[in-house]
Motif scaffolding. Structure first.
Motif, short mmCIF file in Angstrom:
data_model
loop_
_atom_site.label_atom_id
_atom_site.label_comp_id
_atom_site.label_asym_id
_atom_site.label_seq_id
_atom_site.Cartn_x
_atom_site.Cartn_y
_atom_site.Cartn_z
N ILE A 279 33.27 0.49 -23.01
CA ILE A 279 33.65 0.15 -21.65
C ILE A 279 33.32 -1.32 -21.42
CG2 ILE A 279 31.46 0.97 -20.70
CD1 ILE A 279 33.00 1.75 -18.13
N ARG A 280 34.23 -2.04 -20.82
CA ARG A 280 33.99 -3.46 -20.53
C ARG A 280 33.02 -3.56 -19.36
NH1 ARG A 280 39.08 -7.08 -21.56
NH2 ARG A 280 40.08 -5.84 -23.17
N PHE A 281 32.20 -4.61 -19.40
CA PHE A 281 31.29 -4.84 -18.28
C PHE A 281 32.06 -5.04 -16.98
CE2 PHE A 281 27.91 -6.37 -21.37
CZ PHE A 281 27.14 -5.23 -21.23
N SER A 282 33.22 -5.68 -17.05
CA SER A 282 34.01 -5.89 -15.84
C SER A 282 34.48 -4.56 -15.26
CB SER A 282 35.20 -6.82 -16.12
OG SER A 282 36.03 -6.28 -17.13
N THR A 283 34.85 -3.61 -16.11
CA THR A 283 35.25 -2.28 -15.65
C THR A 283 34.06 -1.52 -15.09
OG1 THR A 283 37.03 -2.19 -17.29
CG2 THR A 283 36.32 -0.09 -16.33
N LEU A 284 32.92 -1.59 -15.77
CA LEU A 284 31.71 -0.93 -15.29
C LEU A 284 31.30 -1.49 -13.93
CD1 LEU A 284 29.40 1.05 -15.79
CD2 LEU A 284 28.24 -0.76 -17.08
N THR A 285 31.36 -2.81 -13.79
CA THR A 285 31.01 -3.44 -12.52
C THR A 285 31.96 -3.00 -11.42
OG1 THR A 285 30.12 -5.36 -13.68
CG2 THR A 285 30.69 -5.67 -11.37
N VAL B 114 33.14 0.09 -6.46
CA VAL B 114 33.97 1.03 -5.70
C VAL B 114 33.20 2.32 -5.39
CG1 VAL B 114 36.04 2.49 -5.82
CG2 VAL B 114 36.15 0.09 -6.54
N LEU B 115 32.41 2.79 -6.34
CA LEU B 115 31.68 4.05 -6.14
C LEU B 115 30.33 3.85 -5.47
CD1 LEU B 115 32.48 5.70 -9.59
CD2 LEU B 115 33.41 6.35 -7.35
#
Length: 77
Positions: free
Chosen positions: A49-55, A60-61
């Motif tokens: 998972i990319r850090f940008s996606t995790l961030t 959002v959550l």
């Protein structure tokens, strides 16, 4: 090459979505990731998972990475 070990990471995306009354489709739209990619992550089939996606997911959550991911100890430990 040795066989790839199964990963020991559990994704808690279903729980977080249920707690927030959000669908995977809504999350995908808000995060800017395809439904298919989030589905792979949600079902534990993602290898990275990319850090940008995790961030973006955490933004959002309204959560921290530890709310989203759990790493289990090795079976031989």
């Amino acid at each position: 090459m040795p066989p790839e070990e199964p990963h020991r990471v559990t994704i808690h995306l279903d729980d977080l979505l249920a707690e927030r009354g959000m669908t995977l489709t809504e999350l995908a739209d808000r995060v800017g990731v395809t439904f298919a990619n989030l589905s792979v992550l949600k079902n534990g089939r993602a290898r990275a998972i990319r850090f940008s996606t995790l961030t973006a997911l955490c933004d959002v959550l309204d959560c921290q990475p530890a709310d989203l991911l759990t790493v289990h100890p090795p079976e031989n430990a």
